[in-house]
Design an enzyme around this catalytic site. Structure first.
Site, short mmCIF file in Angstrom:
data_model
loop_
_atom_site.label_atom_id
_atom_site.label_comp_id
_atom_site.label_asym_id
_atom_site.label_seq_id
_atom_site.Cartn_x
_atom_site.Cartn_y
_atom_site.Cartn_z
N HIS A 57 89.25 -18.84 -34.63
CA HIS A 57 89.87 -18.42 -35.89
C HIS A 57 88.85 -18.30 -37.02
CE1 HIS A 57 93.59 -19.12 -33.83
NE2 HIS A 57 93.37 -20.42 -33.72
N HIS A 219 97.60 -17.24 -32.09
CA HIS A 219 97.13 -17.32 -30.72
C HIS A 219 97.79 -16.24 -29.87
CE1 HIS A 219 97.30 -21.37 -32.52
NE2 HIS A 219 96.04 -21.36 -32.17
#
Lengths: 333, 333
Positions: A57, A219
């Protein structure tokens, strides 16, 4: 799998090593246990801020370590929570005697592991408070999560709580500010193409050539619906509507607006999106006081974006504008 | 074609409008003719810097407009040079009486159109000098270019020439500094996946599932060779070797190192690449004085990266460190 890497098992260690080598004036890397701290320790007595979570991320969270924001970031394996030990070690490393705030995105693994780490730190005599970020309005109770997921609005919490800690607020005060930001933040995303997770070599989800997923998780968790591709303005309206209705944001509000790229989205598309965001908010009488457009909370090379809005008050705006010196956010000093 | 846009014919206008709306404190947008200037005009008597070129390479050039760097950027259509008229209009808009430096990437269209624009400005009594950037060591005489192509090293030229202008150097002085930076900069890139150009809806080139292109151009122009995917460290060595040998860079040199993402490359892969760059340079006795890792000169969502090195001297390092306040580069003030 076509990726620039050496060994899928060591991508995080190698990337974090490169990050430390690239930014020695800002961050220092501990390889074992793996965590990132500020190169220059803060003043004694400052409340310390620690965040972390699965890697992939970036720049979240390591890119937000530095003056005015985090004291430490703990990267887990790709899309997988770090274990309690490195979180506890980072917590202990950055405690300046005033306690530590854990900023935790609401995923079951992160919540459990940060809780255990807080217990470990407590056993060492370190006061720990936690704030959960759950800004994603798309779905409730999804894959990996009980309740809402924590997504790009985490940047707002880390920036403003960091400024409060720098100002000298005590642990309860910093936790209260962080909670206030989390409560006033709403986000939602859309994906056009998945990413490929290095250790599996597989796409994080499948989408048809003309499909997008509204309300995607960071995700690749399922969102609200899959629809055929539409003009950007209509897709932005599909994200902005639920965000605005949820808090709700109302005429007269001032906000920070974040158009967040998921890693593989051209800059041009993020700004086309922001153009619509600005138009819609102006039409609703909502003032955009500050704006971020770019890759802040990514999902490797996923294509898509998320929108986040923070409802400001005078104090939150002042803390937002306070100086920050991290790899990914930098102003005012 | 699955992209976040409204109309393929208006992507640049809409993106630039969004860019102006997102950063009103830094830039101002003129829509017709299309160019971007600083929100706060510089002091009278400062040499002005103008750059531009095809869109799709963002943040280049609009992201580098602001204090300490460019005075104006002129975005053309995607991967297509702007015509002389907006370049001349931007030149006229930012001239403070001390003349204007054009910073031009070496592509035939850009070179011709900036030359014509300089003639138009000259007819209005504005002194214009030009510096060509041709830092790509991969190929000589390629598609779109006579001689070497100008790629990500352009960022070095814009930053350092901008600091020289801010310091008060005259037009000849700023041009000389810009030329010195261009002469000491070398770059080379690799692509894993193409981008899709909005107006055609077609990939910019084709690569097999296990192939990468070494020496790719920023529009997907052919490079030196196509090879099967290899470990990241070996690919970095294939880029770094020709860069180091070309100038050449030698033991005792100090450099600025840029690992530039092409738009769709995960941050993690850029840092894995930088780790190798740092190791190789240390082994050669070359000191990395400053580092940039991120998306600075992109090709929409192309996957891949380029490496650029600038051989520093004391003055160039001082100018590199001088304050800059743009959307994409920001420090020291």
């Amino acid at each position: 799998m076509k990726k620039l890497l050496n060994d899928p098992r060591s991508v995080v260690q190698e990337a974090v090593a490169g990050f430390g080598a690239a930014h020695p004036g800002v961050v220092t890397v501990s390889q074992d246990p793996l965590f990132i701290t500020r190169a220059e320790p803060p003043r004694t007595g400052k409340v310390a801020l620690v965040s972390g979570g699965g890697s992939g991320h970036e720049p979240l969270h390591g890119g937000f370590v530095g003056y005015g924001m985090l004291d430490a970031a703990v990267p887990g394996p790709v899309f997988t929570s770090p274990t309690p030990d490195p979180i506890a070690a980072a917590t202990q490393a950055v405690d300046q005697g005033a306690g530590v705030l854990h900023i935790v995105k609401n995923y079951t693994g992160d919540v459990l592991n940060f809780e255990t780490a807080a217990d470990l730190a407590d056993a060492e005599g370190i006061a720990v408070r936690s704030v959960l970020v759950s800004d994603d309005v798309a779905v409730r109770d999804s894959l990996y999560t009980a309740g809402r997921r924590g997504v790009a609005g985490t940047v707002f919490v880390e920036k403003i709580a960091g400024a409060a800690a720098e100002r000298g607020d005590d642990l309860d005060g910093v936790a209260a500010i962080a909670t206030r930001v989390a409560e006033r933040t709403r986000s939602m995303g859309v994906a056009l193409r998945p990413c490929i997770v290095p250790h599996s070599g597989e796409p994080s989800f499948e989408l048809d050539d003309d499909e997008v997923e509204i309300g995607i998780g960071i995700h690749g968790e399922p969102g609200r619906e899959r629809i055929g591709i539409e003009p950007a303005d209509r897709i932005i309206d599909r994200l902005l509507g639920p965000i605005l209705d949820d808090l709700p944001f109302e005429s007269g509000d001032r906000v920070v607006a974040l158009v967040n790229g998921m890693g593989g989205t051209p800059s041009m598309e993020l700004y086309i999106a922001y153009r619509r965001v600005a138009d819609v908010l102006a039409g609703r009488g909502i003032e955009v006081a500050r704006t971020l457009v770019g890759d802040y909370v990514t999902s490797l090379e996923m294509q898509g974006l998320s929108l986040s809005l923070l409802q400001l008050d005078d104090e939150l705006l002042e803390l937002w504008d306070a100086p920050v010196q991290t790899v990914a956010l930098r102003w005012g000093r």
